[in-house]
Design a protein around this motif. Structure first.
Motif, PDB file in Angstrom:
ATOM      1  N   ARG A  84       0.079  -9.309 -32.747  1.00  0.00           N
ATOM      2  CA  ARG A  84       1.046  -8.143 -32.500  1.00  0.00           C
ATOM      3  C   ARG A  84       2.467  -8.851 -32.912  1.00  0.00           C
ATOM      4  O   ARG A  84       2.741  -9.070 -31.492  1.00  0.00           O
ATOM      5  CB  ARG A  84       0.237  -7.358 -31.395  1.00  0.00           C
ATOM      6  N   SER A 131      -3.940   1.232 -32.533  1.00  0.00           N
ATOM      7  CA  SER A 131      -3.722   1.189 -33.700  1.00  0.00           C
ATOM      8  C   SER A 131      -3.834   3.095 -34.195  1.00  0.00           C
ATOM      9  O   SER A 131      -3.511   3.540 -33.264  1.00  0.00           O
ATOM     10  CB  SER A 131      -4.510   0.712 -35.272  1.00  0.00           C
ATOM     11  N   LEU A 132      -3.024   3.594 -35.042  1.00  0.00           N
ATOM     12  CA  LEU A 132      -3.381   5.137 -35.637  1.00  0.00           C
ATOM     13  C   LEU A 132      -4.527   5.814 -35.601  1.00  0.00           C
ATOM     14  O   LEU A 132      -4.596   6.720 -34.894  1.00  0.00           O
ATOM     15  CB  LEU A 132      -2.074   5.231 -36.948  1.00  0.00           C
ATOM     16  N   ARG A 164       5.207  -4.261 -32.444  1.00  0.00           N
ATOM     17  CA  ARG A 164       4.852  -2.460 -31.517  1.00  0.00           C
ATOM     18  C   ARG A 164       4.662  -2.032 -32.447  1.00  0.00           C
ATOM     19  O   ARG A 164       5.179  -1.665 -33.184  1.00  0.00           O
ATOM     20  CB  ARG A 164       5.371  -2.927 -30.226  1.00  0.00           C
ATOM     21  N   PHE A 165       3.210  -0.805 -32.914  1.00  0.00           N
ATOM     22  CA  PHE A 165       3.509   0.239 -33.397  1.00  0.00           C
ATOM     23  C   PHE A 165       4.230   1.189 -32.777  1.00  0.00           C
ATOM     24  O   PHE A 165       4.734   1.000 -31.557  1.00  0.00           O
ATOM     25  CB  PHE A 165       1.520   0.516 -33.024  1.00  0.00           C
ATOM     26  N   TRP A 205       3.775   4.440 -32.194  1.00  0.00           N
ATOM     27  CA  TRP A 205       3.516   5.028 -30.967  1.00  0.00           C
ATOM     28  C   TRP A 205       2.950   4.958 -30.694  1.00  0.00           C
ATOM     29  O   TRP A 205       1.973   3.885 -30.302  1.00  0.00           O
ATOM     30  CB  TRP A 205       2.139   5.883 -32.025  1.00  0.00           C
ATOM     31  N   HIS A 256      -7.432   4.735 -33.858  1.00  0.00           N
ATOM     32  CA  HIS A 256      -8.093   3.663 -32.531  1.00  0.00           C
ATOM     33  C   HIS A 256      -8.971   4.565 -31.994  1.00  0.00           C
ATOM     34  O   HIS A 256      -9.497   5.318 -31.717  1.00  0.00           O
ATOM     35  CB  HIS A 256      -7.308   2.994 -32.027  1.00  0.00           C
ATOM     36  N   GLY A 272       1.973   1.065 -28.462  1.00  0.00           N
ATOM     37  CA  GLY A 272       1.906   0.341 -29.590  1.00  0.00           C
ATOM     38  C   GLY A 272       1.250  -0.525 -29.369  1.00  0.00           C
ATOM     39  O   GLY A 272       1.392  -1.465 -30.714  1.00  0.00           O
ATOM     40  N   ASN A 273       0.370  -0.975 -28.624  1.00  0.00           N
ATOM     41  CA  ASN A 273      -0.837  -2.032 -28.417  1.00  0.00           C
ATOM     42  C   ASN A 273      -1.883  -1.271 -29.515  1.00  0.00           C
ATOM     43  O   ASN A 273      -2.589  -2.079 -30.170  1.00  0.00           O
ATOM     44  CB  ASN A 273      -0.541  -2.544 -27.787  1.00  0.00           C
TER      45      ASN A 273
END
Length: 109
Positions: free
Chosen positions: A81, A93-94, A84-85, A87, A96, A90-91
């Protein structure tokens, strides 16, 4: 000479195209009833084929569902990482899935 050769090629292509167009049509006329072939193919071939594919996918899923989850091994080059993502926390994935996708520290459950 090229005119004669060109004309002969055009006549040959036209004859081949005319022969190819005289297949089973789905319109009324001397070839009426072509829709019946496609209707039967749909109901007797396509629908059972889709059903068999669904059954195959379901059975394969049931086989994999019984296996335990592999043990988590923390490799340095996986799940990095750098930033951060944008959304959530931030850890993750979209898309997940906590049962399948581990975080950098390991599985959630």
């Amino acid at each position: 000479m090229s005119f004669v050769l060109n004309n002969a090629i055009r006549r040959q292509i036209g004859a081949i195209a005319a022969r190819n167009m005289s297949g089973t049509a789905a319109v009324a006329g001397e070839h009426s009833g072509g829709y019946k072939v496609w209707k039967r193919l749909t109901f007797f071939v396509a629908v059972p084929a889709v059903g068999l594919c669904m059954l195959n996918a379901y059975l394969k899923h049931q086989e994999e569902h019984d296996h335990p989850r592999p043990e988590f091994v923390k490799y340095d080059y996986l799940r990095r990482r750098e930033k951060r993502f944008p959304w959530g926390e931030g850890n993750k994935s979209l898309f997940h899935n906590p049962h399948v996708n581990p975080l950098p520290d390991g599985y959630e459950h």
